[in-house]
Design a protein around this motif. Structure first.
Motif, PDB file in Angstrom:
ATOM      1  N   VAL A 131     -42.473  42.231  49.225  1.00  0.00           N
ATOM      2  CA  VAL A 131     -42.223  43.330  48.829  1.00  0.00           C
ATOM      3  C   VAL A 131     -42.456  43.146  47.456  1.00  0.00           C
ATOM      4  CG1 VAL A 131     -40.651  44.445  50.420  1.00  0.00           C
ATOM      5  CG2 VAL A 131     -39.839  42.743  48.790  1.00  0.00           C
TER       6      VAL A 131
ATOM      7  N   LYS B  24     -35.187  49.303  39.263  1.00  0.00           N
ATOM      8  CA  LYS B  24     -35.962  50.274  40.275  1.00  0.00           C
ATOM      9  C   LYS B  24     -35.148  51.320  40.368  1.00  0.00           C
ATOM     10  CE  LYS B  24     -38.569  46.441  41.631  1.00  0.00           C
ATOM     11  NZ  LYS B  24     -37.817  45.274  41.650  1.00  0.00           N
TER      12      LYS B  24
ATOM     13  N   MET C 258     -38.899  50.091  61.948  1.00  0.00           N
ATOM     14  CA  MET C 258     -39.125  51.571  61.589  1.00  0.00           C
ATOM     15  C   MET C 258     -40.432  51.859  60.900  1.00  0.00           C
ATOM     16  SD  MET C 258     -36.588  51.925  58.470  1.00  0.00           S
ATOM     17  CE  MET C 258     -36.829  51.513  56.893  1.00  0.00           C
ATOM     18  N   LYS C 259     -40.990  50.962  60.303  1.00  0.00           N
ATOM     19  CA  LYS C 259     -42.473  51.331  59.797  1.00  0.00           C
ATOM     20  C   LYS C 259     -43.665  51.473  60.919  1.00  0.00           C
ATOM     21  CE  LYS C 259     -43.349  47.573  57.182  1.00  0.00           C
ATOM     22  NZ  LYS C 259     -43.821  46.823  56.024  1.00  0.00           N
TER      23      LYS C 259
ATOM     24  N   LEU D 272     -40.443  39.338  57.484  1.00  0.00           N
ATOM     25  CA  LEU D 272     -40.719  37.691  57.501  1.00  0.00           C
ATOM     26  C   LEU D 272     -39.818  37.171  58.575  1.00  0.00           C
ATOM     27  CD1 LEU D 272     -41.004  37.303  53.698  1.00  0.00           C
ATOM     28  CD2 LEU D 272     -42.650  37.723  55.487  1.00  0.00           C
TER      29      LEU D 272
ATOM     30  N   ILE E  40     -34.785  43.314  66.054  1.00  0.00           N
ATOM     31  CA  ILE E  40     -34.751  44.453  65.035  1.00  0.00           C
ATOM     32  C   ILE E  40     -35.024  44.182  63.677  1.00  0.00           C
ATOM     33  CG2 ILE E  40     -33.488  46.502  64.403  1.00  0.00           C
ATOM     34  CD1 ILE E  40     -31.467  45.789  66.399  1.00  0.00           C
TER      35      ILE E  40
ATOM     36  N   LEU F 238     -27.296  51.482  60.741  1.00  0.00           N
ATOM     37  CA  LEU F 238     -27.120  50.035  61.226  1.00  0.00           C
ATOM     38  C   LEU F 238     -26.210  49.250  60.141  1.00  0.00           C
ATOM     39  CD1 LEU F 238     -28.105  48.643  63.680  1.00  0.00           C
ATOM     40  CD2 LEU F 238     -29.822  47.555  62.071  1.00  0.00           C
TER      41      LEU F 238
ATOM     42  N   GLY G  80     -34.623  34.760  49.524  1.00  0.00           N
ATOM     43  CA  GLY G  80     -35.891  34.366  49.345  1.00  0.00           C
ATOM     44  C   GLY G  80     -37.049  34.611  50.545  1.00  0.00           C
TER      45      GLY G  80
ATOM     46  N   ALA H  16     -39.535  52.454  65.596  1.00  0.00           N
ATOM     47  CA  ALA H  16     -38.393  53.409  65.636  1.00  0.00           C
ATOM     48  C   ALA H  16     -37.454  52.618  64.532  1.00  0.00           C
ATOM     49  CB  ALA H  16     -37.961  53.446  67.153  1.00  0.00           C
TER      50      ALA H  16
ATOM     51  N   ARG I 240     -30.138  45.122  44.300  1.00  0.00           N
ATOM     52  CA  ARG I 240     -29.705  45.864  45.674  1.00  0.00           C
ATOM     53  C   ARG I 240     -30.015  44.587  46.878  1.00  0.00           C
ATOM     54  NH1 ARG I 240     -30.903  50.998  48.857  1.00  0.00           N
ATOM     55  NH2 ARG I 240     -30.157  50.335  50.793  1.00  0.00           N
TER      56      ARG I 240
ATOM     57  N   ALA J 283     -38.485  49.725  48.934  1.00  0.00           N
ATOM     58  CA  ALA J 283     -39.195  48.546  48.316  1.00  0.00           C
ATOM     59  C   ALA J 283     -40.537  48.372  49.329  1.00  0.00           C
ATOM     60  CB  ALA J 283     -38.449  47.397  48.412  1.00  0.00           C
ATOM     61  N   HIS J 284     -40.462  49.054  50.352  1.00  0.00           N
ATOM     62  CA  HIS J 284     -41.599  48.702  51.325  1.00  0.00           C
ATOM     63  C   HIS J 284     -42.596  49.736  51.287  1.00  0.00           C
ATOM     64  CE1 HIS J 284     -38.671  45.927  53.160  1.00  0.00           C
ATOM     65  NE2 HIS J 284     -39.840  45.088  53.781  1.00  0.00           N
TER      66      HIS J 284
ATOM     67  N   ALA K  68     -32.772  41.571  62.191  1.00  0.00           N
ATOM     68  CA  ALA K  68     -33.643  41.024  60.904  1.00  0.00           C
ATOM     69  C   ALA K  68     -33.829  42.100  59.990  1.00  0.00           C
ATOM     70  CB  ALA K  68     -34.667  40.136  61.458  1.00  0.00           C
ATOM     71  N   THR K  69     -32.843  43.174  59.573  1.00  0.00           N
ATOM     72  CA  THR K  69     -33.508  44.181  59.067  1.00  0.00           C
ATOM     73  C   THR K  69     -33.426  44.316  57.489  1.00  0.00           C
ATOM     74  OG1 THR K  69     -31.004  44.957  59.475  1.00  0.00           O
ATOM     75  CG2 THR K  69     -32.905  45.976  60.803  1.00  0.00           C
ATOM     76  N   GLY K  70     -33.272  42.786  56.976  1.00  0.00           N
ATOM     77  CA  GLY K  70     -33.424  42.563  55.677  1.00  0.00           C
ATOM     78  C   GLY K  70     -32.324  43.223  54.583  1.00  0.00           C
ATOM     79  N   PRO K  71     -32.718  42.884  53.287  1.00  0.00           N
ATOM     80  CA  PRO K  71     -31.801  43.294  52.166  1.00  0.00           C
ATOM     81  C   PRO K  71     -31.740  44.844  51.965  1.00  0.00           C
ATOM     82  CG  PRO K  71     -33.981  42.508  51.137  1.00  0.00           C
ATOM     83  CD  PRO K  71     -34.271  42.028  52.773  1.00  0.00           C
TER      84      PRO K  71
HETATM   85  C1  LIG Z   1     -36.910  44.546  45.836  1.00  0.00           C
HETATM   86  C2  LIG Z   1     -37.000  43.194  46.220  1.00  0.00           C
HETATM   87  C3  LIG Z   1     -37.419  42.350  45.522  1.00  0.00           C
HETATM   88  C4  LIG Z   1     -37.743  40.733  46.076  1.00  0.00           C
HETATM   89  N1  LIG Z   1     -38.570  39.911  45.599  1.00  0.00           N
HETATM   90  C5  LIG Z   1     -38.762  38.914  46.362  1.00  0.00           C
HETATM   91  C6  LIG Z   1     -39.550  37.801  45.623  1.00  0.00           C
HETATM   92  O1  LIG Z   1     -40.325  38.166  44.842  1.00  0.00           O
HETATM   93  N2  LIG Z   1     -39.641  36.775  46.072  1.00  0.00           N
HETATM   94  C7  LIG Z   1     -38.819  36.024  47.186  1.00  0.00           C
HETATM   95  O2  LIG Z   1     -38.897  34.972  47.812  1.00  0.00           O
HETATM   96  N3  LIG Z   1     -37.816  36.986  47.790  1.00  0.00           N
HETATM   97  C8  LIG Z   1     -37.914  38.497  47.036  1.00  0.00           C
HETATM   98  N4  LIG Z   1     -36.889  39.205  47.683  1.00  0.00           N
HETATM   99  C9  LIG Z   1     -35.816  38.857  48.757  1.00  0.00           C
HETATM  100  C10 LIG Z   1     -36.247  38.603  50.219  1.00  0.00           C
HETATM  101  O3  LIG Z   1     -36.288  37.298  50.233  1.00  0.00           O
HETATM  102  C11 LIG Z   1     -37.320  39.599  50.683  1.00  0.00           C
HETATM  103  O4  LIG Z   1     -36.709  40.892  50.776  1.00  0.00           O
HETATM  104  C12 LIG Z   1     -37.556  39.204  52.250  1.00  0.00           C
HETATM  105  O5  LIG Z   1     -38.647  39.965  52.275  1.00  0.00           O
HETATM  106  C13 LIG Z   1     -36.625  39.221  53.261  1.00  0.00           C
HETATM  107  O6  LIG Z   1     -37.162  39.189  54.494  1.00  0.00           O
HETATM  108  P1  LIG Z   1     -36.453  39.623  55.624  1.00  0.00           P
HETATM  109  O7  LIG Z   1     -37.279  39.278  56.895  1.00  0.00           O
HETATM  110  O8  LIG Z   1     -35.087  39.363  55.738  1.00  0.00           O
HETATM  111  O9  LIG Z   1     -36.395  41.067  55.326  1.00  0.00           O
HETATM  112  P2  LIG Z   1     -37.799  42.132  55.216  1.00  0.00           P
HETATM  113  O10 LIG Z   1     -38.901  41.611  54.999  1.00  0.00           O
HETATM  114  O11 LIG Z   1     -37.234  43.409  54.097  1.00  0.00           O
HETATM  115  O12 LIG Z   1     -37.641  42.873  56.454  1.00  0.00           O
HETATM  116  C14 LIG Z   1     -37.113  43.839  57.125  1.00  0.00           C
HETATM  117  C15 LIG Z   1     -37.786  44.911  58.064  1.00  0.00           C
HETATM  118  O13 LIG Z   1     -36.658  45.600  58.577  1.00  0.00           O
HETATM  119  C16 LIG Z   1     -37.256  47.104  58.616  1.00  0.00           C
HETATM  120  N5  LIG Z   1     -35.908  47.577  58.788  1.00  0.00           N
HETATM  121  C17 LIG Z   1     -34.859  47.936  58.126  1.00  0.00           C
HETATM  122  N6  LIG Z   1     -33.921  48.522  58.711  1.00  0.00           N
HETATM  123  C18 LIG Z   1     -34.263  49.062  59.936  1.00  0.00           C
HETATM  124  C19 LIG Z   1     -33.660  49.635  60.830  1.00  0.00           C
HETATM  125  N7  LIG Z   1     -32.521  50.216  60.770  1.00  0.00           N
HETATM  126  N8  LIG Z   1     -34.224  49.823  62.151  1.00  0.00           N
HETATM  127  C20 LIG Z   1     -35.602  49.237  62.242  1.00  0.00           C
HETATM  128  N9  LIG Z   1     -36.324  48.606  61.028  1.00  0.00           N
HETATM  129  C21 LIG Z   1     -35.511  48.398  60.158  1.00  0.00           C
HETATM  130  C22 LIG Z   1     -37.878  47.339  57.365  1.00  0.00           C
HETATM  131  O14 LIG Z   1     -38.738  47.953  57.523  1.00  0.00           O
HETATM  132  C23 LIG Z   1     -38.754  45.778  57.422  1.00  0.00           C
HETATM  133  O15 LIG Z   1     -39.743  45.582  57.614  1.00  0.00           O
HETATM  134  C24 LIG Z   1     -36.825  40.525  47.217  1.00  0.00           C
HETATM  135  C25 LIG Z   1     -36.187  41.537  47.644  1.00  0.00           C
HETATM  136  C26 LIG Z   1     -35.892  42.806  47.371  1.00  0.00           C
HETATM  137  C27 LIG Z   1     -35.173  43.740  48.083  1.00  0.00           C
END
Ligand SMILES: Cc1cc2nc3c(=O)[nH]c(=O)nc-3n(C[C@H](O)[C@H](O)[C@H](O)COP(=O)(O)OP(=O)(O)OC[C@H]3O[C@@H](n4cnc5c(N)ncnc54)[C@H](O)[C@@H]3O)c2cc1C
Length: 450
Positions: free
Chosen positions: A51, A215, A33-34, A12, A8, A142, A345, A120, A312, A41-42, A133-136
């Motif tokens: 992002v 932001k 979901m995209k 990255l 999910i 969820l 990161g 979705a 956030r 932020a996306h 892996a839905t990120g920050p």
């Molecule tokens: C505003 C902001 C700026 C940042 N800038 C940096 C930077 O400059 N350099 C750096 O190293 N790190 C940065 N980070 C920190 C972080 O390393 C990144 O956000 C990184 O992209 C995290 O990777 P991830 O795969 O965990 O999450 P993401 O890359 O955010 O991927 C999560 C994915 O999950 C999807 N998703 C979310 N919820 C759901 C759901 N319920 N169902 C289905 N899909 C869902 C999203 O659409 C997204 O595609 C930043 C974070 C934020 C919030």
């Protein structure tokens, strides 16, 4: 055939997890979901969106993040492949054309026949093996589901990070160990005193320092117990002098007198090689922090391994809720990868995605789960997520302070190379023992100094 793996989130970590599991022969359903829905932020319709900055930081193998990149490459990292293919000139850093990078990563997903994609939003935690892996900015219900499962105190929505300095870089002529009212020379805190004059300069710089603009999705609702240092300062000088910089009970052994103000540094890692500035979470820009915090005399020449920030960020209290393989203790069929797991990161999130993908495949194929050596950069991240010694867990970038100290005396300028040599040797031995073939050439390291 093993059951299909659900991943999910196609950021990255999610892309890395899906591709790592597929390389291990497991069928994967990757759900993001995209482009139906976007987090605040996306904006790009592609998976693997960067992002903010387009930099994946240092590409020098003797830096901690450089070592992590080398280990990821050996594991067949899709993010590293995409980054190399779309790199733009950035000196010793690895920066990319973000649009080309995302397209390349998405292309790798599309070319993998074992991965099917779905668009979705997922609102419920799955009851079968999955990687979260839905990120920050985890969207929808969820996050609430996770909060329920882990008890809400173990899911955080904001990062309030105080800057971190290396102990060896603090001017010990201007600092002393001691707990408030404790025995002189003993205690857990390293105290950095300021005279009235030094305080005046520090305070003036602090209240006029440039701040990072918020932001639109970051409402400034700070918790009283976690206010940015400049917000406290703006309430008046006394707020800090009666708050985090209170000198009472912290007499300077060099003078026998109470300083006008004190900044306390607290151990950040088990070895005590890294220290955070207690109460100094901040929205000041990095440049302003560089200027303001160096007005603390003991820190004038300090190495800041991380600057402070508040933003956030949804992340788990990993040491309390994750097992050593990044599975939720309360639901061990669910792996948590990426920023949500408590790393910080792009590179770190991707690295944890690979590890979760490999182990999710191992679980589905009834193979033993694996854990990288603590001397490697990937192992250092795992150690951080399991560090129960931290009372208030905060996400971390990779840094050498997360790895065990080097044995014997090593000159400061040779430490990065020594860490990289030890880490890489142990990592390669671990890969071999785990039956993992190195995906790329073994990187060259600087020769050991005689
Ligand atoms: C505003 C902001 C700026 C940042 N800038 C940096 C930077 O400059 N350099 C750096 O190293 N790190 C940065 N980070 C920190 C972080 O390393 C990144 O956000 C990184 O992209 C995290 O990777 P991830 O795969 O965990 O999450 P993401 O890359 O955010 O991927 C999560 C994915 O999950 C999807 N998703 C979310 N919820 C759901 C759901 N319920 N169902 C289905 N899909 C869902 C999203 O659409 C997204 O595609 C930043 C974070 C934020 C919030």
């Amino acid at each position: 055939m093993p059951q299909e793996l659900l991943v999910i989130g196609g950021g990255l970590a999610g892309c890395e997890a899906a591709l790592a599991a597929a390389r291990a022969g497991v069928a994967v359903r990757l759900v993001d979901m995209k482009p139906q829905e976007f987090s605040p932020a996306h904006h790009s319709p592609h998976l693997g969106e960067l992002v903010c900055s387009n930099s994946l930081r240092s590409d020098v193998i003797t830096s901690a993040v450089g070592l992590l990149k080398a280990e990821m490459t050996l594991l067949g990292s899709a993010v590293m492949t995409a980054a190399r293919a779309t790199a733009v000139g950035a000196g010793k850093a690895l920066a990319v054309d973000r649009e080309a990078f995302a397209k390349h990563l998405e292309g790798q997903i599309a070319a993998q026949p074992l991965i099917s994609r779905e668009s979705a939003r997922v609102d419920a935690l799955p009851d079968h093996v999955a990687v979260l892996a839905t990120g920050p900015l985890t969207a929808g219900a969820l996050a609430e589901e996770l909060a329920k499962l882990t008890s809400s105190i173990h899911l955080h929505f904001y990062d309030a990070i105080a800057p971190i300095v290396s102990l060896e870089s603090v001017d010990m002529e201007r600092a002393y160990w001691g707990d408030r009212y404790g025995e002189p020379g003993q205690g857990d805190y390293l105290n950095c005193p300021l005279s009235r004059e030094e305080w005046g300069e520090f305070y003036a710089a602090l209240i006029s320092g440039d701040q990072v603009p918020l932001k639109d999705f970051e409402s400034p609702q700070f918790f009283e117990g976690c206010l940015p240092i400049e917000v406290m300062a703006a309430r008046g000088e006394k707020t800090l002098l009666f708050g985090p910089m209170k000198p009472v009970g912290l007499e300077d052994p060099a003078t026998g007198k109470r300083p006008h103000a004190v900044v306390q540094l607290r151990k950040e890692n088990l070895e005590g090689s890294l220290l955070n500035l207690v109460g100094f979470q901040t929205k000041l820009t990095y440049q302003a922090q560089d200027l303001v915090f160096r007005k603390i005399p003991a820190l004038a020449g300090a190495e800041f391994v991380r600057w402070g920030s508040i933003h956030r960020n949804t992340f788990l209290d990993a040491p309390r809720v994750l097992d050593p393989h990044q599975r939720l203790k309360a639901a061990p069929h669910l792996f948590v990868a990426g920023q949500l797991s408590g790393v910080e990161g792009y590179v770190e999130s991707s690295a944890m995605g690979i590890l979760c993908g490999v182990n999710a495949a191992n679980l589905l194929c009834q193979r033993t789960l694996i854990s990288p050596p603590p001397t490697s950069a990937l192992g250092g991240l795992v150690t951080h997520l399991q560090n129960t010694a931290t009372k208030s867990f905060q996400p971390s970038n990779i840094n050498f302070g997360l790895l065990p100290p080097l044995e014997g005396r090593v000159f400061k300028r040779q430490r990065g190379a020594a860490q990289a040599r030890r880490g890489l040797a142990d990592f390669l031995a671990w890969m071999e023992a785990s039956g993992l073939e190195p995906a790329g050439d073994i990187p060259q390291l600087p020769e050991e100094a005689g």
